[in-house]
Design an enzyme around this catalytic site. Structure first.
Site, PDB file in Angstrom:
ATOM      1  N   ASP A  33      -7.685  69.761  70.204  1.00  0.00           N
ATOM      2  CA  ASP A  33      -7.065  70.634  71.205  1.00  0.00           C
ATOM      3  C   ASP A  33      -7.963  70.861  72.414  1.00  0.00           C
ATOM      4  OD1 ASP A  33      -5.285  72.292  72.442  1.00  0.00           O
ATOM      5  OD2 ASP A  33      -5.591  73.987  71.108  1.00  0.00           O
TER       6      ASP A  33
ATOM      7  N   ASP B  90      -3.546  68.680  78.422  1.00  0.00           N
ATOM      8  CA  ASP B  90      -3.643  69.395  77.150  1.00  0.00           C
ATOM      9  C   ASP B  90      -3.240  68.504  75.996  1.00  0.00           C
ATOM     10  OD1 ASP B  90      -3.757  71.301  75.155  1.00  0.00           O
ATOM     11  OD2 ASP B  90      -1.917  72.310  75.740  1.00  0.00           O
TER      12      ASP B  90
END
Length: 405
Positions: free
Chosen positions: A92, A275
């Site tokens: 992440d 992201d």
């Protein structure tokens, strides 16, 4: 990363030419076999994550595999403790805490030191809450970080099929996650790998690729540099944006975006983020409307939140082009669509064509007008360069399943 992005989420030719691909180390991953469909709530989960993100007021490089889970989320194997227990953690770049316990429980060993702190992190519609430890974290054989902050998740939501997260976003994202030390920043795995001499440059290279099976070990992470075998040509770099709130993340400016040669999707330079924890490509609602209207008959399917495309329009889909750092990065028709043979795994109607571009949930002008998620990075190699405060993209030779006209 957040809820579905947990499953779906809503998941560096700088000039490092001295590092050769032959020096990279690769290790195997254990594939996960989740029990449920991951699509339920996917677009809403991606948008929930987007809303949350907007609310935020010595060694060389080492390459390890990343596994595509259920077509929507990348995980990597991380060892914690000594001897290590291995966890499959979501990769992440949109968060910076590392934690375990949502699948395999945290196993304390002689290297586990309770810090006396509670830790709480919210990821859009998901969260975890628990205790902070310092522990040894093994990212690859011979690549062990000591005294790394690890969250022991005692309470959590929306982390089905994974054991937690390895957070590789900017360290500022850890502010306010500890209690009682609410003002303390928590060094990330990248921060500590640099300070402990495991890497000489705080750079993360990310290679994703279109999955060919439900669990596909087809990705790679390079800690401390880039792997030139994983991309072609030159890397285009662009500075991390100064626009708030995108600038707190791996935020970049897109100069403009077009659909085909005539439809303007993003008319002027605007900020968004890159992201790995978001599955889709999300555009501000007004940008998305311009895109969707350009595809005859395309509409939002209310039951899934995804765009659907009529069969007679599929063969007419034009490239979606983003200008970043002066270079155009295009998603061709196949890269804009979910392969129909994956529909069942996603929990979708079997014979309907769905798109991977969706809406953010807010109009442009709020400082975070798009999210470049996993599906974009399946086509382009990505570089997250803390040393130079920039993001890079490069072309790859990845191919996508051809759509059926």
């Amino acid at each position: 990363m957040q809820s579905f992005s947990t499953l779906l989420r809503a998941v560096l030719l700088v000039t490092v030419t001295s590092v050769s691909a032959s020096s990279f180390l690769r290790i195997p991953l254990t594939k996960l076999v989740p029990t449920n469909s991951y699509l339920a709530g996917l677009p809403d989960a991606d948008r929930a994550r987007a809303a949350f993100l907007k609310s935020f007021a010595s060694g060389g490089s080492t390459t390890v595999p990343a596994s595509n889970l259920a077509y929507v989320q990348y995980t990597t194997s991380v060892g914690v403790g000594s001897p290590p227990t291995y966890y499959n953690l979501v990769v992440d770049t949109g968060s910076s805490n590392t934690f375990v316990g949502t699948g395999i429980p945290y196993v304390r060993t002689s290297t586990s030191i309770f810090t006396g702190e509670d830790v709480n992190v919210t990821y859009g519609s998901g969260y975890f809450s628990g205790l902070e430890y310092f522990d040894q974290v093994t990212l690859a054989p011979g690549f062990a970080i000591t005294n790394q902050s690890i969250g022991d998740a005692l309470s959590y939501a929306d982390f089905e099929g994974v054991d937690g997260i390895v957070g590789v976003g900017p360290v500022i994202l850890t502010e306010g996650t500890l209690s009682p030390s609410t003002d303390e920043l928590i060094p990330t795995v990248m921060n500590n790998a640099l300070s402990q001499g495991l890497i000489t440059e705080e750079i993360l290279g990310v290679s994703f690729a279109p999955a060919t099976s439900y669990n596909d070990t087809n990705g790679a992470l390079t800690y401390g540099g880039i792997d030139s075998s994983l991309y072609t040509g030159e890397i285009t770099y662009t500075p991390v944006t100064a626009t708030y709130p995108a600038g707190y993340y791996w935020g970049v400016n897109v100069t403009d975006a077009t659909y085909g040669s005539t439809t303007t999707v993003i008319p002027t330079s605007t900020a968004g983020i890159v992201d790995t924890g978001t599955t889709l490509v999300l555009l501000a609602d007004n940008f998305f409307e311009s895109y969707m209207r350009a595809i005859p008959g395309a509409r939002i399917d209310e039951s899934t939140g995804l765009m659907t495309v009529p069969e007679n329009s599929v063969s007419k889909i034009q490239p979606l082009n983003f200008t970043i750092g002066g270079t155009v990065f295009s998603l061709d028709a196949a890269a804009q669509l979910i392969p129909i043979d994956q529909n069942t795994a996603w929990g979708l109607s079997a014979n309907t064509q769905y798109g991977i571009v969706s809406y953010l949930g807010t109009n442009s002008g709020e400082g975070l007008d798009f999210i470049i998620g996993q599906k974009f990075m399946e086509k382009y190699y990505a570089v997250f360069d803390t040393d130079s405060n920039r993001v890079g993209f490069a072309y790859t030779e990845h191919t996508f399943t051809t759509y059926t006209p």
